[in-house]
Enzyme design. Structure first.
Site, mmCIF file in Angstrom:
data_model
loop_
_atom_site.group_PDB
_atom_site.id
_atom_site.type_symbol
_atom_site.label_atom_id
_atom_site.label_comp_id
_atom_site.label_asym_id
_atom_site.label_seq_id
_atom_site.Cartn_x
_atom_site.Cartn_y
_atom_site.Cartn_z
ATOM 1 N N PRO A 178 0.848 -1.206 0.000
ATOM 2 C CA PRO A 178 0.000 0.000 0.000
ATOM 3 C C PRO A 178 0.881 1.254 0.000
ATOM 4 O O PRO A 178 1.836 1.349 0.764
ATOM 5 C CB PRO A 178 -0.781 -0.098 1.314
ATOM 6 C CG PRO A 178 -0.593 -1.486 1.811
ATOM 7 C CD PRO A 178 0.664 -2.010 1.205
ATOM 8 N N GLU A 179 0.568 2.190 -0.894
ATOM 9 C CA GLU A 179 1.297 3.449 -0.955
ATOM 10 C C GLU A 179 0.330 4.570 -0.539
ATOM 11 O O GLU A 179 -0.762 4.296 -0.067
ATOM 12 C CB GLU A 179 1.855 3.662 -2.376
ATOM 13 C CG GLU A 179 2.796 2.520 -2.800
ATOM 14 C CD GLU A 179 3.362 2.684 -4.206
ATOM 15 O OE1 GLU A 179 3.458 3.832 -4.683
ATOM 16 O OE2 GLU A 179 3.705 1.662 -4.832
#
Ligand SMILES: [Zn+2]
Length: 278
Positions: free
Chosen positions: A2-3
Site C-alpha cells: 500500500p502506498e
C-alpha cells in the site's frame, strides 16, 4: 505494498466508523506486530481509550487517542485493516484485532507479517524522518528542485525513498515517471526545470487520481469494507498491468531493476536523452 493513495483511502474510510469510539479489547495473534512498547503494555494501555482522530503521514496511519498517545500502524507489504462485526471470526492471516464499542472490530490482516504497530507518546518519534507530503500545498516544484539538486541517485530510487518524499512506492513512482516522460535511471540532479515541473505535476495528478479510484488492489490491498480499489486499471506501465506495450507509442514496455526494485518504463517515451519537447 500500500502506498499513499491506498493508505489515504483506508484513513478516509475508517474515519466515520472509528473516530469517537472506544477500544474495548485487544487480541494479538502475532506478537511480532507490536514494535513498541511491550505486548502486555501495548494491550493494557490501549484498552479503554477513545480514538479522537486518524491522520496519514507518508504510508503511516496515526490514530490519536484521548490520552494524548498515538497508535501508529504501518501496513508494509501486504497489510490491510478491515472493519467487521465483533462476532466475526479471525482468518489465518489475522494478526491483531482491536475491538471497538458498538459491535465493531478493526482487524489487522497481514499474510506476510511485515506490518507493524507502535503505541507512543509522540508520533514524531516514529515519523520524524519522512520527507515532504507530495499532496500538501507547501510541496511545490521549487521544493522538489531544491531536494533534487546535486543528487546522483536514480530518480526512481529517490521517489521511493521515504526520506526524500513521503508516501510514494514502486507503483506510483513508475507511473509518475512515465507520465512525466523521464527515464527511471536519470540521476536526480540531472533533471531540467521543465522536467521537474512535469514530474511534480505528474506525481500530484497520479496520486489524486489513485485516491479517487480508492487505491490499487495489487498484492493484498483491501479497503476497510473488504472491497478492492480500482486504481490499477488506470496503470500505464506499472507491473505492466495496462499491457505489454506503451499505450502512447506502442513500444514494448521494458522492465529493469533499479536499486532492487522492478521498474517498468517505455524506452521511447522515457528515453535516456532528454529533454523532449513538452
Ligand atoms: Zn512509449
Amino acid at each position: 505494498m500500500p502506498e499513499l493513495p491506498e493508505v489515504e483511502t483506508i484513513k478516509n474510510e475508517l474515519l466515520p466508523y472509528v473516530v469517537g469510539h472506544y477500544i474495548t479489547d485487544v487480541t494479538l495473534f502475532w506478537d511480532g506486530i507490536v514494535r513498541q512498547p511491550s505486548v502486555a503494555e501495548f494491550c493494557s494501555r490501549l484498552v479503554g481509550q477513545r480514538i479522537s482522530g486518524i491522520a496519514r503521514r507518508g504510508k503511516y496511519l496515526i490514530f490519536s487517542l484521548t490520552s494524548g498517545e498515538a497508535l501508529i500502524i504501518h501496513l508494509k507489504m501486504t497489510g490491510s485493516l478491515l472493519l467487521k462485526p465483533t462476532s466475526a471470526e479471525p482468518d489465518k492471516f489475522t494478526r491483531a484485532i482491536l475491538y471497538l464499542d458498538e459491535e465493531t472490530q478493526l482487524s489487522f490482516r497481514d499474510p506476510r507479517k511485515f506490518g507493524v504497530m507502535w503505541l507512543v507518546a509522540d508520533a514524531n518519534s516514529v515519523v520524524n524522518k519522512l520527507g515532504p507530503e507530495p499532496l500538501e500545498a507547501d510541496f511545490t516544484p521549487q521544493v522538489l528542485a531544491q531536494r533534487l539538486r546535486g543528487r546522483t541517485a536514480p530518480i526512481k530510487a529517490l521517489l521511493c525513498d521515504q526520506g526524500f518524499i513521503a508516501g510514494i512506492g514502486n507503483m506510483y513512482a513508475d507511473e509518475a515517471l512515465f507520465s512525466a516522460r523521464i527515464h527511471p535511471m536519470r540521476s536526480g540532479g540531472s533533471l531540467s526545470w521543465d522536467e521537474i515541473e512535469r514530474l511534480h505535476g505528474s506525481i500530484q495528478q497520479i496520486l489524486w487520481a489513485a485516491i479517487g479510484n480508492k487505491g490499487a488492489s495489487v498484492e493484498n490491498y483491501f479497503r476497510p469494507d473488504g472491497t478492492l480499489g480500482t486504481a490499477h486499471f488506470q496503470f500505464q506501465v506499472a507491473h505492466r498491468l495496462g499491457g505489454k506495450f506503451c499505450p502512447v507509442c506502442g513500444t514494448p514496455i521494458e522492465r529493469i531493476v533499479v536499486r532492487n526494485r522492478g521498474t517498468y518504463f517505455c524506452p521511447k517515451c522515457q528515453s535516456q536523452n532528454q529533454p523532449t519537447p513538452s
